[in-house]
Design a protein around this motif. Structure first.
Motif, short mmCIF file in Angstrom:
data_model
loop_
_atom_site.label_atom_id
_atom_site.label_comp_id
_atom_site.label_asym_id
_atom_site.label_seq_id
_atom_site.Cartn_x
_atom_site.Cartn_y
_atom_site.Cartn_z
N ASP A 51 0.82 -1.18 0.13
CA ASP A 51 0.06 0.06 0.09
C ASP A 51 0.89 1.31 -0.21
O ASP A 51 0.49 2.10 -0.62
N HIS A 247 -8.54 -11.54 -6.86
CA HIS A 247 -9.62 -10.93 -6.19
C HIS A 247 -10.69 -10.24 -7.02
O HIS A 247 -10.40 -9.51 -7.72
N THR A 250 -12.73 -5.68 -6.04
CA THR A 250 -12.04 -4.86 -5.05
C THR A 250 -12.78 -3.54 -4.73
O THR A 250 -11.97 -2.50 -4.31
N TRP A 253 -11.81 -1.91 -1.41
CA TRP A 253 -10.15 -1.61 -1.49
C TRP A 253 -9.76 -0.22 -1.55
O TRP A 253 -10.60 0.77 -1.88
N HIS A 257 -4.25 1.61 -3.19
CA HIS A 257 -3.44 0.47 -3.04
C HIS A 257 -2.79 0.51 -4.40
O HIS A 257 -3.24 0.73 -5.46
N PRO A 267 -10.57 0.79 -8.00
CA PRO A 267 -11.37 -0.30 -7.09
C PRO A 267 -12.91 -0.41 -7.75
O PRO A 267 -13.31 0.48 -8.38
#
Length: 288
Positions: A51, A247, A250, A253, A257, A267
């Motif tokens: 991150d 994933h 997202t 998120w 990120h 995201p």
């Protein structure tokens, strides 16, 4: 069943046995625990948490360890891509403590001053910052739809998996397993076989964290994830059975990120896939 898949599945519990042999400390470990010997600039960055890494405007200058993210379309037979696999040296890596010993040591940001004194680290040292970082991450509340737990022993890791999957559930553990020795961290790999999807209703990913003894950041998301075993061949001849996850949602998120910067996405707009390093574990329930 392909040879690679059979080996990957049948070695699951052998991996656990090897972890016990390699990670559990011998004898009295009081005040003899040392933080993993990494370059100081990477000491504060556990293998799962990118991150806070920044991406240079010149993609050729980005941190090499960011070469773990990819798009689902890349996961196909014959695809070549640069991948970074960290190398783990058990002789210098933090050791897993027995549960009784681990539970006797406080593990919270509120105990940071005591812990720095316990481990004999100056407050302004890189090791102190690494300890504070890990404790802070472990104290954070999970995001929506996520269950998380920082395991300080193998027993507590198994207890977390059992509680999440249900009492009596048989567990399988997956990881990335190099089939040959290599000192190369980043190189081009080709997908040698059609990736094998490991079907499971839910998975728990456990990532190593920087700490004087072995700590795993374990988390599981209710949103859909797809887990794969991928046989890779490196340009230097190295072969790896790699664990990878995509994933699929997202949307929860953080927009900052770094995977979104690497993949050029946002995201909730597209899945994010990544490979696991060899010192990470993925737990799944076996079919009843």
């Amino acid at each position: 069943m392909r040879t690679g898949q059979s080996s990957f599945v049948s070695w699951s519990w052998l991996i656990l046995h090897a972890l016990l042999v390699l990670l559990v400390t011998e004898g009295n470990s009081d005040r003899k625990i040392t933080i993993e010997n990494r370059d100081e600039e990477h000491l504060l960055l556990p293998t799962h948490d990118h991150d806070h890494l920044s991406l240079s405007s010149n993609r050729n200058q980005m941190d090499p360890s960011l070469n773990v993210f990819f798009n689902p379309v890349d996961l196909r037979l014959g695809k070549t891509m640069p991948i970074y696999f960290s190398k783990r040296d058990p002789s210098v890596s933090p050791k897993l403590l027995p549960k009784q010993e681990a539970d006797s040591i406080p593990f919270s940001t509120s105990n940071l001053p005591y812990l720095l004194e316990f481990f004999s680290f100056p407050p302004d040292s890189p090791q102190a910052k690494a300890i504070e970082y890990t404790l802070t991450q472990c104290d954070l509340e999970p995001i929506k739809g996520e269950s998380k737990f920082c395991a300080t022993s193998l027993e507590s890791m198994v207890e977390f998996a059992t509680a999440l999957f249900g009492s009596g559930t048989q567990l399988k553990v997956l990881t990335t397993s190099p089939l040959s020795n290599s000192a190369t961290l980043l190189q081009n790999y080709i997908v040698l076989e059609t990736p094998n999807e490991i079907l499971a209703p839910r998975m728990i990913a456990c990532h190593t964290m920087p700490y004087p003894y072995a700590v795993f950041y374990c988390h599981s998301q209710e949103s859909q994830n797809k887990l794969y075993q991928v046989l890779l061949g490196g340009e230097n001849g190295e072969r790896i059975h790699a664990a990878a996850v995509c994933h699929m949602d997202t949307s929860q998120w953080d927009r900052s990120h770094v995977s979104f910067q690497v993949l050029g996405s946002e995201p909730g707009t597209s899945p994010v896939c990544h490979f696991f390093p060899s010192d990470n574990l993925v737990w799944v329930p076996l079919p009843a």
